[in-house]
Design an enzyme around this catalytic site. Structure first.
Site: not given
Ligand code: RBF
Ligand code: MG
Length: 309
Positions: A209, A211, A256, A267
């Site tokens: 997932t 987030n 998420e 990220y």
């Protein structure tokens, strides 16, 4: 679209400015109707279409304890204004001093002397200025006196509901995303940065997932949702979970998204998540196997829902 953020950014006179003024949180169907009329009028008189709005949202200055969660944070709002085909957005810096102007001062000094408006469109319930004394009757009177036209735009109704930011906010907080979307004219969307989660999603469960950083966002009711995830302009089907991962005793709230057919590390990057439909509440499972079995069902259901859209 030109964005004017500061007094000093007023570098040029506007050509036959056609203006609307308001907070426009949500940029919903009611707002969109106003913008369409502004554009049409601007086209008709060879003028510029202008949205005059406030930053920060006046409630943040006048009633900071209310901490309003906005349907559309500023950047999102600007993107939607642009999408609507508006020429200029003016972001008036809303301070206590700004708020203390009388409606007459505001109209004379800013709308008339500075912007030199030709035509003003306002929503049916628009009020502004100290004590909300600035209302449609007063605007019309000032328009007659100074020489600009004021037109009132009626509310938009959808399925018996009057479109309003307040109603939209309520639907979102109840997880009624279809209803919210009816009034918005699009899906409710969260746009945020992808942050590190527990790393458990990919390693143990097989459902990695992304987030989202939760800062200052208006969340839909916690639970599981069918979503569209948009990354670098590409749209993917997905399932989102807003909750506390009670199966793992995490306690920390997280947003998420498991994105289907997507295996990149993102990220720090931006992700936009459109909420299509709420599937269920988050529950505590006896263990990871039961959770995984349920997530598989969620994915199947989401695929079905998203195929129909
Ligand atoms: N965690 C739970 O404890 N209960 C749930 O009902 C639950 N449902 C989920 C549904 C989906 C579609 C996804 C992607 C995650 C769900 N999770 C749930 C969160 C899961 O615990 C989490 O993704 C992993 O622990 C990784 O942080
Ligand atoms: Mg994760």
């Amino acid at each position: 679209m030109e964005v004017i953020r500061k007094e000093k950014d007023f570098k040029r006179p506007f050509k036959n400015p056609v203006l609307t003024i308001g907070n426009f949180d949500g940029v919903h169907l009611g707002h969109q109707r106003i913008f369409r009329l502004v554009k049409e009028k601007a086209n008709e008189i060879g003028g510029e279409s202008i949205i005059y709005t406030f930053e920060p949202h006046p409630v943040e200055v006048l009633a900071p304890k209310l901490k309003p969660l906005l349907v559309t944070p500023l950047e999102e709002k600007l993107r939607l204004f642009e999408e609507q085909g508006i020429n200029v957005a003016i972001l008036a810096n809303f301070t206590a001093k700004f708020a203390s102007q009388t409606p007459e001062e505001f109209v004379k000094n800013i709308l008339y002397d500075q912007i030199k408006i030709r035509q003003l469109f306002v929503g049916h319930d628009y009020t502004f200025g100290r004590g909300r004394r600035g209302n449609i009757a007063l605007l019309k009177e000032l328009g007659r006196k100074l020489g600009f036209n004021v037109e009132v735009v009626e509310a938009v109704r959808v399925g018996g509901m009057v479109v309003s930011s307040t109603l939209i906010r309520e639907f979102i907080q109840k997880g009624e995303m279809r209803e919210a979307a009816k009034l918005l004219g699009r899906y409710y969307l969260l746009s945020s940065q992808v942050i590190y989660g527990h790393g458990r999603g990919s390693r143990k469960l097989g459902f990695p997932t992304a987030n989202l950083k939760p800062a200052g966002l208006l969340f839909p009711k916690p639970g599981i949702y069918a979503v569209w995830a948009i990354h670098e302009g590409k749209k993917y089907a997905g399932v989102a979970n807003l909750g506390w991962n009670p199966t793992f005793h995490d306690q920390k709230f997280s947003i998420e998204v498991h994105i289907l057919n997507f295996d990149r590390e993102i990220y720090g990057e931006n992700l936009r998540v459109e909420f299509v439909e709420r599937l269920r509440d988050e529950v505590t499972f006896p263990g990871p196997e039961e959770l995984v079995a349920q997530i598989k069902k969620d994915v199947a259901k989401a695929k079905n829902i998203l195929r129909l859209n």
